[in-house]
Design an enzyme around this catalytic site. Structure first.
Site, short mmCIF file in Angstrom:
data_model
loop_
_atom_site.label_atom_id
_atom_site.label_comp_id
_atom_site.label_asym_id
_atom_site.label_seq_id
_atom_site.Cartn_x
_atom_site.Cartn_y
_atom_site.Cartn_z
N ARG A 176 0.86 -1.72 0.18
CA ARG A 176 -0.09 -0.08 -0.01
C ARG A 176 0.94 0.94 0.44
NH1 ARG A 176 -3.67 -1.80 5.34
NH2 ARG A 176 -2.13 -2.99 5.51
N THR A 200 -0.03 -11.77 9.67
CA THR A 200 0.45 -12.04 10.56
C THR A 200 0.69 -13.01 11.88
OG1 THR A 200 -1.71 -10.59 11.88
CG2 THR A 200 -0.53 -9.22 11.14
C1 UD1 Z 1 -3.66 -4.96 11.65
C2 UD1 Z 1 -4.50 -5.82 12.02
C3 UD1 Z 1 -5.83 -4.71 11.97
C4 UD1 Z 1 -4.84 -3.63 13.18
C5 UD1 Z 1 -3.95 -3.00 12.32
C6 UD1 Z 1 -3.50 -1.84 13.36
C7 UD1 Z 1 -4.29 -8.16 11.50
C8 UD1 Z 1 -4.61 -9.20 10.26
N1 UD1 Z 1 -4.63 -6.97 11.32
O1 UD1 Z 1 -3.43 -4.47 10.04
O2 UD1 Z 1 -6.02 -5.37 13.33
O3 UD1 Z 1 -5.57 -2.51 13.06
O4 UD1 Z 1 -2.78 -3.76 12.27
O5 UD1 Z 1 -2.35 -1.45 12.81
O6 UD1 Z 1 -3.13 -8.65 12.50
N2 UD1 Z 1 3.67 -8.48 8.79
C9 UD1 Z 1 4.05 -9.55 9.31
N3 UD1 Z 1 4.44 -10.77 7.82
C10 UD1 Z 1 2.74 -10.76 7.38
C11 UD1 Z 1 2.47 -9.59 6.81
C12 UD1 Z 1 2.89 -8.67 8.03
O7 UD1 Z 1 5.48 -9.53 8.97
O8 UD1 Z 1 2.72 -11.61 6.15
C13 UD1 Z 1 3.80 -7.26 9.33
C14 UD1 Z 1 3.54 -6.01 8.95
O9 UD1 Z 1 5.18 -5.77 8.31
C15 UD1 Z 1 3.52 -4.89 10.09
C16 UD1 Z 1 2.54 -5.45 10.43
O10 UD1 Z 1 2.55 -7.14 9.76
O11 UD1 Z 1 4.73 -4.56 10.45
C17 UD1 Z 1 1.16 -5.70 9.71
O12 UD1 Z 1 0.78 -5.45 8.93
P1 UD1 Z 1 -0.05 -5.27 7.86
O13 UD1 Z 1 -0.89 -5.26 6.99
O14 UD1 Z 1 0.35 -3.71 8.43
O15 UD1 Z 1 -1.66 -4.88 8.98
P2 UD1 Z 1 -2.58 -4.49 9.13
O16 UD1 Z 1 -3.58 -4.13 8.07
O17 UD1 Z 1 -2.47 -2.53 9.52
MG MG Z 2 -0.85 -2.07 9.41
#
Ligand code: UD1
Ligand code: MG
Length: 463
Positions: free
Chosen positions: A16, A85
């Site tokens: 994004r 996550t």
């Molecule tokens: C996530 C939460 C959401 C919350 C928000 C707060 C989940 C499913 N949702 O959404 O409820 O309100 O954060 O900011 O968790 N990451 C990994 N590996 C992956 C995917 C993501 O390490 O496979 C890391 C990303 O780099 C990031 C963090 O996890 O730093 C959160 O991921 P992101 O995709 O930003 O989740 P949000 O859509 O923001």
């Molecule tokens: Mg996020």
């Protein structure tokens, strides 16, 4: 905090953001988002840190190792495919990394403060929860996971935006992405999380419903939203930067600093400013800059990693990695580069560039001058347009100028060269040799006036 391991989730693909560099390394208030997260852990005594990285593994590893050399040795775990996550947390639990009994899980894209982490941890231990989540109430919760609580206030479910029905979308309480859980419950329940059919990812947030259904207690710690704003796109990056800047300006104002404007003044949260200093429009104070008391800074100045004494004035100038002592005036339009040290009560004027040079007290460099690799004493007057010719194409050389030296305008010092105390250098000189103390050095061609030359020329043209 001996009993806590922090896991920072930073493997996401940052789609994004549309940036070529990974989003957790974008800067907010002068530091990478990831630095904010790491330093907030360290500030709570949490030194046991595991970072989950993906395609950005070597980028993050290099950055963190360089930054925290001799401070901590964070461990890195590779999440080969970014499957959500929950998957990121699972990769750590299944790795060889030894973990403490309680796990603080931090979304790497939330530049969380030390206080938020402290409050979350305190609440977790106080309530003897199996998990505690930092939550926030906001008018526009779009994009965040919505928190569903039971009548006691315990969290029983988190619904992600994409899966929320109309009613759930109305919920204003959101998941901040900062959690603490017991290791025991994470180990027990993380494998029960199922693939989200819509997004084809494993959501960590699904653990809440699974645990609640099994009678586990998950608490909420209400936190101001400005502490939990996540950075998922460029607009949010800007918003977070704005929030941090505003907070910093408010903090300094309360400490007795006058800051003229919220919109054009940017101050990193690592900067220190003394009382009764005035920061004027279009000014940016960066990194580890320290400004003393009663200074006038700006308008239009950028100051980075610089130490400024008391009663200093800096107008429309760019200063990096420098040191300026009390009562000195700089600018307008001065450029002080790395390694510049300026003494007390000096005057550095317009279009003056100084690099890697030390200048004593009461010295004046008032106009259009370049000083590089120079050591200059006290009470020296440097005339307009003076230049130290410090570079011969291969090497840099030093210019040393003693105390009480007077340098006329337009002098060039061909370094290496040394000028003794109390010497005088005639204007327009090109100085190639050392000058002894008290001597007058004149190094320029003698002038010859050809009388009536112009008249003769005119007559010749008329013929
Ligand atoms: C996530 C939460 C959401 C919350 C928000 C707060 C989940 C499913 N949702 O959404 O409820 O309100 O954060 O900011 O968790 N990451 C990994 N590996 C992956 C995917 C993501 O390490 O496979 C890391 C990303 O780099 C990031 C963090 O996890 O730093 C959160 O991921 P992101 O995709 O930003 O989740 P949000 O859509 O923001
Ligand atoms: Mg996020």
């Amino acid at each position: 905090m001996k009993k806590i391991t922090a896991i920072i989730l930073a493997a996401g693909k940052s789609t994004r953001m549309k940036y070529s560099i990974t989003k957790v390394l974008r800067r907010v208030s002068g530091r990478a988002i990831l630095e904010h997260v790491i330093e907030s852990c360290l500030g709570n005594g949490i030194n046991d840190i595991v970072i989950v990285a993906g395609n950005n593994y070597s980028e993050l590893n290099k950055f963190v190792r360089e930054k925290y050399k001799n401070i901590i040795k964070p461990r890195f775990v590779l999440q080969k495919q970014q499957m959500g996550t929950a998957h990121a947390v699972k990769v750590v639990l299944n790795s060889k990394a030894r973990l403490k009994d309680n796990i603080l899980i931090l979304n790497g894209d939330v530049p969380v403060s030390r206080k938020t982490i402290r409050n979350l941890i305190n609440e977790f231990f106080k309530q003897k929860n199996d998990g505690t989540i930092a939550v926030s109430e906001i008018p526009n919760p779009e994009g965040y996971g919505r928190i569903i609580q039971d009548f006691k206030g315990n969290i029983i479910k988190i619904v992600e935006e994409k899966d929320a029905n109309k009613k759930e979308k109305q919920i204003k309480l959101i998941n901040g992405g900062i959690y603490i859980f017991t290791k025991k419950s994470l180990r027990k329940y993380i494998n029960k999380i199922k693939l989200n059919p819509k997004k084809k990812e494993y959501y960590f947030t699904d653990i809440v419903e699974i645990m609640a259904n099994d009678g586990k207690k998950i608490g909420a710690k209400l936190t101001p939203f400005k502490e939990l704003t996540g950075v998922n796109n460029r607009l949010q990056l800007m918003e977070v930067a704005e929030i941090k800047n505003r907070d910093m300006i408010i903090k300094l104002s309360r400490r007795g600093v006058t800051i003229r404007d919220f919109n054009t003044i940017f101050i990193d949260d690592t900067v220190k400013v003394g009382r009764e200093t005035v920061i004027r429009y279009y000014t940016n104070l960066r990194r580890n800059t320290k400004i003393g008391q009663r200074c006038l800074i700006g308008p239009g100045s950028i100051i980075e990693n610089t130490i400024v004494g008391n009663d200093v004035e800096i107008i429309k100038s760019i200063i990096r990695e420098a040191k300026i002592q009390d009562k000195t005036r700089v600018g307008p339009y001065s450029h002080l580069r790395a390694g510049t040290k300026i003494g007390r009560n000096c005057r550095i004027g317009n279009f003056v560039e100084i690099k890697n040079s030390k200048i004593g007290n009461n010295t004046k460099v008032a106009h259009m001058t370049y000083l590089g690799d120079a050591v200059i004493g006290d009470n020296v007057n440097i005339g307009a347009g003076t230049i130290t010719c410090n570079y011969d194409g291969t090497q840099k050389h030093k210019t040393i100028i003693g105390n009480n030296v007077f340098i006329g305008s337009g002098v060039k010092f061909i370094a290496p060269v040394e000028i003794g105390n109390n010497a005088v250098i005639a204007a327009g000189s090109v100085i190639t040799e050392d000058v002894p103390p008290f001597a007058l050095a004149i190094a320029r061609a003698r002038q010859e006036n050809k009388l009536n030359w112009a008249k003769k020329m005119k007559r010749r043209k008329q013929k």
